[in-house]
Design a protein around this motif. Structure first.
Motif, PDB file in Angstrom:
ATOM      1  N   VAL A  38       0.860  -1.182   0.000  1.00  0.00           N
ATOM      2  CA  VAL A  38       0.000   0.000   0.000  1.00  0.00           C
ATOM      3  C   VAL A  38       0.902   1.240   0.000  1.00  0.00           C
ATOM      4  O   VAL A  38       1.896   1.295   0.731  1.00  0.00           O
ATOM      5  N   GLN A  39       0.543   2.201  -0.837  1.00  0.00           N
ATOM      6  CA  GLN A  39       1.259   3.473  -0.873  1.00  0.00           C
ATOM      7  C   GLN A  39       0.625   4.373   0.169  1.00  0.00           C
ATOM      8  O   GLN A  39      -0.540   4.750   0.056  1.00  0.00           O
ATOM      9  N   LEU A  40       1.389   4.719   1.197  1.00  0.00           N
ATOM     10  CA  LEU A  40       0.928   5.651   2.224  1.00  0.00           C
ATOM     11  C   LEU A  40       1.441   7.043   1.878  1.00  0.00           C
ATOM     12  O   LEU A  40       2.257   7.200   0.971  1.00  0.00           O
ATOM     13  N   ASN A  41       0.983   8.042   2.591  1.00  0.00           N
ATOM     14  CA  ASN A  41       1.412   9.413   2.312  1.00  0.00           C
ATOM     15  C   ASN A  41       2.925   9.571   2.377  1.00  0.00           C
ATOM     16  O   ASN A  41       3.509  10.313   1.595  1.00  0.00           O
ATOM     17  N   ALA A  42       3.582   8.882   3.329  1.00  0.00           N
ATOM     18  CA  ALA A  42       5.018   9.067   3.540  1.00  0.00           C
ATOM     19  C   ALA A  42       5.874   7.953   2.955  1.00  0.00           C
ATOM     20  O   ALA A  42       7.089   7.952   3.146  1.00  0.00           O
ATOM     21  N   GLY A  43       5.280   6.986   2.249  1.00  0.00           N
ATOM     22  CA  GLY A  43       6.094   5.928   1.649  1.00  0.00           C
ATOM     23  C   GLY A  43       5.307   4.650   1.405  1.00  0.00           C
ATOM     24  O   GLY A  43       4.102   4.574   1.662  1.00  0.00           O
ATOM     25  N   MET A  44       6.018   3.622   0.932  1.00  0.00           N
ATOM     26  CA  MET A  44       5.404   2.348   0.551  1.00  0.00           C
ATOM     27  C   MET A  44       5.587   1.313   1.661  1.00  0.00           C
ATOM     28  O   MET A  44       6.706   1.065   2.110  1.00  0.00           O
ATOM     29  N   GLN A  72      -0.881   7.688   9.365  1.00  0.00           N
ATOM     30  CA  GLN A  72      -1.630   6.583   8.769  1.00  0.00           C
ATOM     31  C   GLN A  72      -1.164   5.299   9.434  1.00  0.00           C
ATOM     32  O   GLN A  72       0.003   5.176   9.810  1.00  0.00           O
ATOM     33  N   ALA A  73      -2.089   4.363   9.597  1.00  0.00           N
ATOM     34  CA  ALA A  73      -1.755   3.066  10.178  1.00  0.00           C
ATOM     35  C   ALA A  73      -2.344   1.975   9.298  1.00  0.00           C
ATOM     36  O   ALA A  73      -3.342   2.192   8.609  1.00  0.00           O
ATOM     37  N   VAL A  74      -1.708   0.815   9.321  1.00  0.00           N
ATOM     38  CA  VAL A  74      -2.196  -0.341   8.589  1.00  0.00           C
ATOM     39  C   VAL A  74      -2.250  -1.512   9.555  1.00  0.00           C
ATOM     40  O   VAL A  74      -1.270  -1.776  10.272  1.00  0.00           O
ATOM     41  N   LEU A  75      -3.395  -2.195   9.594  1.00  0.00           N
ATOM     42  CA  LEU A  75      -3.521  -3.417  10.378  1.00  0.00           C
ATOM     43  C   LEU A  75      -2.901  -4.544   9.557  1.00  0.00           C
ATOM     44  O   LEU A  75      -3.244  -4.735   8.391  1.00  0.00           O
ATOM     45  N   VAL A  76      -1.972  -5.273  10.176  1.00  0.00           N
ATOM     46  CA  VAL A  76      -1.262  -6.360   9.500  1.00  0.00           C
ATOM     47  C   VAL A  76      -1.549  -7.658  10.237  1.00  0.00           C
ATOM     48  O   VAL A  76      -1.478  -7.716  11.465  1.00  0.00           O
ATOM     49  N   VAL A  87       2.619   5.158  10.551  1.00  0.00           N
ATOM     50  CA  VAL A  87       3.626   5.986   9.898  1.00  0.00           C
ATOM     51  C   VAL A  87       3.219   7.447  10.037  1.00  0.00           C
ATOM     52  O   VAL A  87       2.088   7.815   9.712  1.00  0.00           O
ATOM     53  N   ASP A  88       4.165   8.268  10.530  1.00  0.00           N
ATOM     54  CA  ASP A  88       3.862   9.693  10.653  1.00  0.00           C
ATOM     55  C   ASP A  88       4.224  10.421   9.355  1.00  0.00           C
ATOM     56  O   ASP A  88       4.725   9.817   8.409  1.00  0.00           O
ATOM     57  N   ALA A  89       3.966  11.717   9.321  1.00  0.00           N
ATOM     58  CA  ALA A  89       4.177  12.511   8.110  1.00  0.00           C
ATOM     59  C   ALA A  89       5.644  12.558   7.685  1.00  0.00           C
ATOM     60  O   ALA A  89       5.952  12.771   6.517  1.00  0.00           O
ATOM     61  N   GLN A  90       6.571  12.333   8.634  1.00  0.00           N
ATOM     62  CA  GLN A  90       7.997  12.347   8.313  1.00  0.00           C
ATOM     63  C   GLN A  90       8.512  10.975   7.870  1.00  0.00           C
ATOM     64  O   GLN A  90       9.687  10.814   7.593  1.00  0.00           O
ATOM     65  N   GLY A  91       7.645   9.973   7.830  1.00  0.00           N
ATOM     66  CA  GLY A  91       8.043   8.646   7.381  1.00  0.00           C
ATOM     67  C   GLY A  91       8.597   7.751   8.468  1.00  0.00           C
ATOM     68  O   GLY A  91       9.217   6.726   8.171  1.00  0.00           O
ATOM     69  N   GLN A  92       8.384   8.116   9.730  1.00  0.00           N
ATOM     70  CA  GLN A  92       8.816   7.263  10.831  1.00  0.00           C
ATOM     71  C   GLN A  92       7.761   6.192  11.069  1.00  0.00           C
ATOM     72  O   GLN A  92       6.596   6.504  11.346  1.00  0.00           O
TER      73      GLN A  92
END
Length: 177
Positions: A60-66, A104-108, A126-131
């Motif tokens: 999934v492509q999130l705002n701060a990365g894949m 953004q969060a993803v349930l895995v 994942v926060d806006a800075q990609g952490q």
């Protein structure tokens, strides 16, 4: 119920796991999905609301990365922007995404490959800075989680041997309800 299924069900109950009912067409849902409802989500004190979104099983492509699952069954890893955030597992499956304001969060699902406890879960936030931060694992061994939003939080519920269990996830914190 056939004898092998009865034996597996009995072993799962003895192990503290609940057999997972398979959703029917009448319910209109596939495993790993849940309705968000027609009513707008309530807003928390900061004005944030959580919104569920669909994801593919493996990326999934999130705002701060894949966020993606790599590797073959039996040795899969979970990566965020090519960095390993969860090492090898039998199988990882991305279940559902949650927009939580600036995060953004993803349930895995971490799928064991066994029948006694087919899946446990964790969130990758994942926060806006990609952490990327990984939550503690949780679950009842069910492979049919239901998700709903409550303000800026997401609530995951699933069948358990003693009824149903639920967890609330918001701001990087997972709480059993």
């Amino acid at each position: 119920m056939s004898k092998p299924l009865l034996v597996v069900t009995a072993l799962a109950l003895l192990a503290g796991c609940s057999p997972s009912p398979t959703p029917t067409a009448a319910q209109g849902e596939a495993p790993g999905t849940a309705e968000t409802g027609d009513a707008p989500a309530p807003v928390d004190a900061d004005g944030d609301t959580a919104q569920l979104f669909e994801v593919a099983d493996d990326r999934v492509q999130l705002n701060a990365g894949m966020l993606e699952v790599t590797g073959l069954m039996g040795e899969q890893a979970l990566l965020f922007d090519a960095r390993t955030i969860r090492p090898k597992a039998f199988l990882h499956e991305l279940v559902r995404g949650v927009d939580m304001g600036p995060r953004q969060a993803v349930l895995v699902a971490e799928i064991s490959g066994g029948m006694a406890c087919p899946a446990q879960y964790f969130f990758v936030e994942v926060d806006a800075q990609g952490q990327a931060v990984v939550s503690p694992e949780f679950g009842t061994c069910s492979d049919v989680p239901q998700l709903r939003t409550e303000g800026a939080a997401v609530v995951v519920s699933m069948p358990a041997a003693e009824g149903e269990k639920a967890w609330r996830y918001v701001g990087g914190r997972l709480t059993a309800l």
